[in-house]
Design an enzyme around this catalytic site. Structure first.
Site, PDB file in Angstrom:
ATOM      1  N   ASP A 188       0.817  -1.212   0.000  1.00  0.00           N
ATOM      2  CA  ASP A 188       0.000   0.000   0.000  1.00  0.00           C
ATOM      3  C   ASP A 188       0.854   1.266   0.000  1.00  0.00           C
ATOM      4  O   ASP A 188       0.325   2.365  -0.143  1.00  0.00           O
ATOM      5  CB  ASP A 188      -0.951  -0.007   1.200  1.00  0.00           C
ATOM      6  CG  ASP A 188      -2.092   1.001   1.054  1.00  0.00           C
ATOM      7  OD1 ASP A 188      -2.587   1.161  -0.081  1.00  0.00           O
ATOM      8  OD2 ASP A 188      -2.476   1.631   2.052  1.00  0.00           O
TER       9      ASP A 188
ATOM     10  N   SER B 180      -7.202   5.893  -0.652  1.00  0.00           N
ATOM     11  CA  SER B 180      -7.322   4.587  -1.301  1.00  0.00           C
ATOM     12  C   SER B 180      -8.792   4.192  -1.327  1.00  0.00           C
ATOM     13  O   SER B 180      -9.483   4.276  -0.311  1.00  0.00           O
ATOM     14  CB  SER B 180      -6.515   3.538  -0.540  1.00  0.00           C
ATOM     15  OG  SER B 180      -5.146   3.881  -0.502  1.00  0.00           O
TER      16      SER B 180
ATOM     17  N   GLN C 154      -4.693  -1.014  -7.472  1.00  0.00           N
ATOM     18  CA  GLN C 154      -5.372  -0.109  -6.550  1.00  0.00           C
ATOM     19  C   GLN C 154      -5.923   1.095  -7.302  1.00  0.00           C
ATOM     20  O   GLN C 154      -5.244   1.655  -8.164  1.00  0.00           O
ATOM     21  CB  GLN C 154      -4.435   0.396  -5.451  1.00  0.00           C
ATOM     22  CG  GLN C 154      -5.133   1.304  -4.436  1.00  0.00           C
ATOM     23  CD  GLN C 154      -4.206   1.824  -3.355  1.00  0.00           C
ATOM     24  OE1 GLN C 154      -3.751   2.956  -3.402  1.00  0.00           O
ATOM     25  NE2 GLN C 154      -3.908   0.985  -2.368  1.00  0.00           N
TER      26      GLN C 154
END
Length: 287
Positions: A205, A229, A279
């Site tokens: 991440d 996110s 993502q």
């Protein structure tokens, strides 16, 4: 947190009952809970309900609300399916009765089959040629914007070495690709595969949304753009060890509708593809 031992303690949840667990948070320099932490903790909860030695092969998740660093997070696992070869779990994360995150994970029996992978860039600079975040802070700290400097000053259990150092004072669009080497601080030689995957997910991440942001660096930066996110998916291919630097090779195929998409592949130093990541994040210009 300073090393992998601290990170494992953060990821390993306290069991309330066989399908409910509680976790706590550590800041990475932002005011909200780090998405990688919630991802890793949710996978830890899911793996604790797997009793047939099946191995995580994919997960898909959505971030619904910003997490409060001061409040514990309750993880509830739904045992969705235990089939002949695959097991599926659905995990919700809550704070104060509000669902902040959901994740689905699939686990598979270890099997043999056809094998292929893409190649790592043979010309990418090696980590010994590059500066770490810590070294960048030491050398350029006086020139780094205050918000970014505060982020870099936070102690972490992982060290990053970007292949391309982004100068936040340059107002020019950057390439659609980003390469970052990373390595854990401390010894992870005794960690089992499930925890290695959870740690890898935590690391995944970092840096990825910045890849989409960099494509618009002539006008967009962290100070004038609302970012978050939105979702995170990951596919796990092969066992590995954290005994050397690993390469996170990322690219951004698209940004539109105030969202940016980035994908990534994680390789060992010798070019073995360990995992792939995707993502989408909010990239909303502030008025």
């Amino acid at each position: 947190m300073t090393d992998v031992t601290d990170l494992i303690k953060l990821i390993a949840l306290k069991e309330i009952n066989p399908t409910q667990f509680v976790g706590y948070s550590k800041t990475v320099g932002s005011p909200n809970v780090f998405g990688g932490q919630v991802l890793a903790q949710a996978l830890n909860a899911a793996s604790r309900t797997i009793t047939n030695k099946r191995v995580l092969h994919s997960m898909h998740s959505y971030f619904l609300e910003a997490g409060d660093l001061e409040q514990p997070i309750l993880y509830t696992v739904n045992i969705t399916r235990d089939g002949g070869s695959f097991s599926v779990r659905r995990i919700t994360a809550e704070q104060n009765g509000v669902t902040i995150f959901i994740l689905s994970a699939s686990f598979q029996n270890q099997e043999e089959g056809h094998n292929h992978q893409i190649s790592m860039d043979a010309h990418v600079k090696q980590p010994e040629e590059l500066m770490s975040w810590t070294e960048i802070l030491e050398q350029f700290g006086d020139m780094i914007p205050k918000k970014m400097k505060g982020f870099l000053e936070v102690e972490r259990p992982v060290e990053f070495k970007p292949v391309q150092i982004v100068n936040p004072l340059n107002t020019e669009d950057l390439p659609a690709t980003t390469n970052v080497w990373f390595k854990l601080n401390g010894d992870a030689s005794t960690v089992d595969l499930a925890m290695k995957q959870q740690i890898l997910t935590y690391v995944s991440d970092y840096n990825i949304l910045g890849t989409a942001m960099n494509r618009h660096a002539s006008k967009a930066h962290w100070g004038n753009t609302q970012t978050a996110s939105l979702d995170h998916s990951m596919w796990y291919f092969r066992d590995f060890d954290f005994d050397d630097w690993m390469l996170y090779a990322m690219e951004t195929p698209n940004s539109s509708s105030a969202r940016g998409l980035a994908t990534g592949n994680i390789f060992t130093r010798d070019g073995v593809l360990i995992a792939s990541v995707a993502q989408e994040g909010l990239m909303r210009p502030k008025s």
